[in-house]
Design a protein around this motif. Structure first.
Motif, mmCIF file in Angstrom:
data_model
loop_
_atom_site.group_PDB
_atom_site.id
_atom_site.type_symbol
_atom_site.label_atom_id
_atom_site.label_comp_id
_atom_site.label_asym_id
_atom_site.label_seq_id
_atom_site.Cartn_x
_atom_site.Cartn_y
_atom_site.Cartn_z
ATOM 1 N N ALA A 1 -75.133 -49.654 1.077
ATOM 2 C CA ALA A 1 -74.761 -48.800 2.203
ATOM 3 C C ALA A 1 -74.002 -47.580 1.718
ATOM 4 O O ALA A 1 -73.324 -47.608 0.682
ATOM 5 N N THR A 2 -74.130 -46.507 2.473
ATOM 6 C CA THR A 2 -73.292 -45.331 2.307
ATOM 7 C C THR A 2 -72.139 -45.447 3.284
ATOM 8 O O THR A 2 -72.319 -45.859 4.432
ATOM 9 N N LEU A 3 -70.940 -45.081 2.826
ATOM 10 C CA LEU A 3 -69.745 -45.165 3.657
ATOM 11 C C LEU A 3 -69.328 -43.762 4.087
ATOM 12 O O LEU A 3 -69.282 -42.839 3.269
ATOM 13 N N PHE A 4 -69.037 -43.621 5.374
ATOM 14 C CA PHE A 4 -68.695 -42.323 5.946
ATOM 15 C C PHE A 4 -67.267 -42.360 6.491
ATOM 16 O O PHE A 4 -66.891 -43.297 7.203
ATOM 17 N N ASN A 5 -66.495 -41.332 6.172
ATOM 18 C CA ASN A 5 -65.077 -41.298 6.502
ATOM 19 C C ASN A 5 -64.867 -41.223 8.011
ATOM 20 O O ASN A 5 -65.144 -40.196 8.646
ATOM 21 N N ALA A 6 -64.337 -42.300 8.576
ATOM 22 C CA ALA A 6 -64.111 -42.363 10.023
ATOM 23 C C ALA A 6 -62.641 -42.560 10.361
ATOM 24 O O ALA A 6 -62.307 -42.943 11.477
ATOM 25 N N SER A 7 -61.747 -42.270 9.425
ATOM 26 C CA SER A 7 -60.327 -42.528 9.654
ATOM 27 C C SER A 7 -59.770 -41.713 10.812
ATOM 28 O O SER A 7 -59.044 -42.233 11.665
ATOM 29 N N CYS A 8 -60.093 -40.415 10.865
ATOM 30 C CA CYS A 8 -59.543 -39.583 11.944
ATOM 31 C C CYS A 8 -60.100 -39.984 13.304
ATOM 32 O O CYS A 8 -59.380 -39.984 14.305
ATOM 33 N N VAL A 9 -61.373 -40.324 13.344
ATOM 34 C CA VAL A 9 -61.967 -40.767 14.608
ATOM 35 C C VAL A 9 -61.297 -42.062 15.067
ATOM 36 O O VAL A 9 -60.995 -42.241 16.246
ATOM 37 N N THR A 10 -61.051 -42.975 14.113
ATOM 38 C CA THR A 10 -60.400 -44.243 14.442
ATOM 39 C C THR A 10 -59.031 -44.011 15.059
ATOM 40 O O THR A 10 -58.660 -44.654 16.061
ATOM 41 N N ALA A 11 -58.267 -43.101 14.462
ATOM 42 C CA ALA A 11 -56.908 -42.849 14.939
ATOM 43 C C ALA A 11 -56.877 -42.090 16.255
ATOM 44 O O ALA A 11 -55.919 -42.208 17.019
#
Length: 258
Positions: A111-121
């Protein structure tokens, strides 16, 4: 960047007229409502954010795992949530050496991982819908793997298996973020919640997991949770299946560090 601009940018990959924009999967017709729900939700958040007039918040200190993950062991004391990524790829299986009535055996995942930290917060409900909507798009070509359709989330890592029981996450692939690497082992597993989104061809969602670090982890990474899974499960038996095959899936990976 204002929150409204942040959210509007998530539309850019989908509406772009560029020929390199990811294609909708040939199996998306039955799940087209998921894509519609995603854009309806996104539009409502853009409308809300115009009143906020503030930059998106990327602080994960107050973010908690989805409620259904309470059936998994909690993060160990002293750990903090360092990164959240949407994983988009395949669960891999084999029928080699198995008869037609046997269930396919798992051989790992890619899998490719996509940065979702800001969306999560900022908007966790958008994150959940992103995870579902992303499975409805074709990510088989290299250009589309640079951004997560139908959003513009950038790559933050890669996920493979280094052997049959060691999932490996490399979060150092981006020039923007050096988060660490973690070889891991399964600590606990629970079935995906009832009503979890099925895959492109109706495949059930793979289980939710807690993984713990094996020797060699860097960046302080200690634990990984796989939650909000979509699709990925193998058929019940090997009947009619090729020797080796892949099943599309998406999920969220939550990385905890010391």
């Amino acid at each position: 960047m204002h929150a409204s601009l942040f959210l509007v940018s998530a539309l850019s990959v989908f509406v772009s007229a560029a020929p390199t924009a990811p294609k909708v999967s040939s199996d998306v017709s039955k799940n087209i409502g998921i894509v519609s729900q995603y854009f309806n939700l996104l539009a409502s958040k853009v409308h809300q954010s115009k009143a906020f007039g503030a930059a998106p918040i990327c602080d994960l200190s107050k973010v908690t795992l989805p409620e259904e993950a309470a059936a998994l062991p909690p993060p160990s004391p002293g750990l903090y949530l360092k990164h959240v990524a949407i994983g988009r790829g395949t669960q891999n299986y084999t029928c080699v050496g198995l008869n037609s009535t046997a269930p396919p055996a798992a051989t790992g995942a890619v899998a490719t991982l996509f940065n979702a930290s800001c969306v999560t917060a900022t908007f966790p409900d958008v994150l959940k819908m992103m995870t579902r909507a992303s499975l409805q798009f074709d990510h088989s070509d290299s250009e589309s793997l640079m951004r997560l359709a139908p959003t513009n989330l950038a790559v933050s890592g890669k996920h493979i298996f280094t052997n049959s029981n060691t999932p490996f996450f490399n979060l150092d692939v981006s020039s923007q973020w050096k988060i660490g690497e973690i070889p891991a082992g399964k600590n606990a597993s629970i079935p995906a919640p009832a009503g979890a989104q099925v895959g492109q061809k109706g495949e059930a969602a793979v289980p939710w997991l807690k993984l713990t670090a094996k020797p060699g982890a860097t960046g302080g990474l200690q634990e990984v949770y796989r939650v909000e899974t979509v699709g990925g499960s193998q058929p019940a038996t090997c009947e009619g299946m090729p020797d080796n095959f892949e099943v599309e899936y998406s999920t969220q990976y939550w990385f905890y560090a010391s």
